[in-house]
Design a protein around this motif. Sequence first.
Motif: not given
Length: 274
Positions: A174-193
């Motif tokens: 909805i926010e027209e974000a540059e990434c709405a792909d769950r795969d890179p998002l979960i990788r990125g979140v877990l690495r940041e955590v």
Amino acid sequence: MLDSPYTDLERPPLSEAALNRAVVRPGSLWTRLAVVGRTGSTNADLARAAREGAGEGAVLIAELQDSGRGRLGRVWTAPARSSLTFSMLLRPAVPAARQGWLTLLVALAAASAVRRLANVDVRLKWPNDLLIGERKLAGILAERVEGAVVVGMGLNVSLRPAELPVPTATSLAIEEAECADRDPLIRGVLREVETHYRDWVAAGGDADASGLRAAYIAASATIGKEVRVELPGDRVLRGVATGVDVSGQLVVDAGGAGHALSAGDVIHVRPAQP
């Protein structure tokens, strides 16, 4: 087949094997990652594993979670593969009095990852929400279970307006974000955590020594706002959020007195229109 009108091209499934190769490695915080098609609650599943003695670093992701829970017992649901719904099992070797920072730590890490990957301005509403503007993008629930802490998250990725659970929610699509792909998002979140968690544990849970408190305050959407806090026992406190203390409690100035809150439903009060 999961309950979804969308195809695998529109809402592709996550690959357990690919995610394990990406985030589970020698020396990593993450020791095993599982993706299930459907479950009631990933938090409940990992809480059960914790009681059975599961070690730190387990991650459970559900493509569809049909009995998810938010704070204050609220029900949380989303269409299959439209969100990241996952939980992490952690056993932080820090004093119990400092473990209240875990929810804030995960929120900060997730916001940092989403901001970097999706190029949207994600802010933090104390204690456990990620916002874009005043719309909720994600929520977090942490639960202590026999020496462990299970932290769950629901992050809205590809939900359409008609699929939102409440009008005040939003999604990356909805926010027209540059990434709405769950795969890179979960990788990125877990690495940041992992990065924030290791720094915090190495500092003995000290949010100042690890830089966690300063980073959280810088990303906060709550501090500086007039807020109404609904407290246990049908009490309401109204004032200005002035900070987060060393224990992770929200500090609210009401009537000239500072109140440190460890729990409560915080509502950002919008200024009256002229």
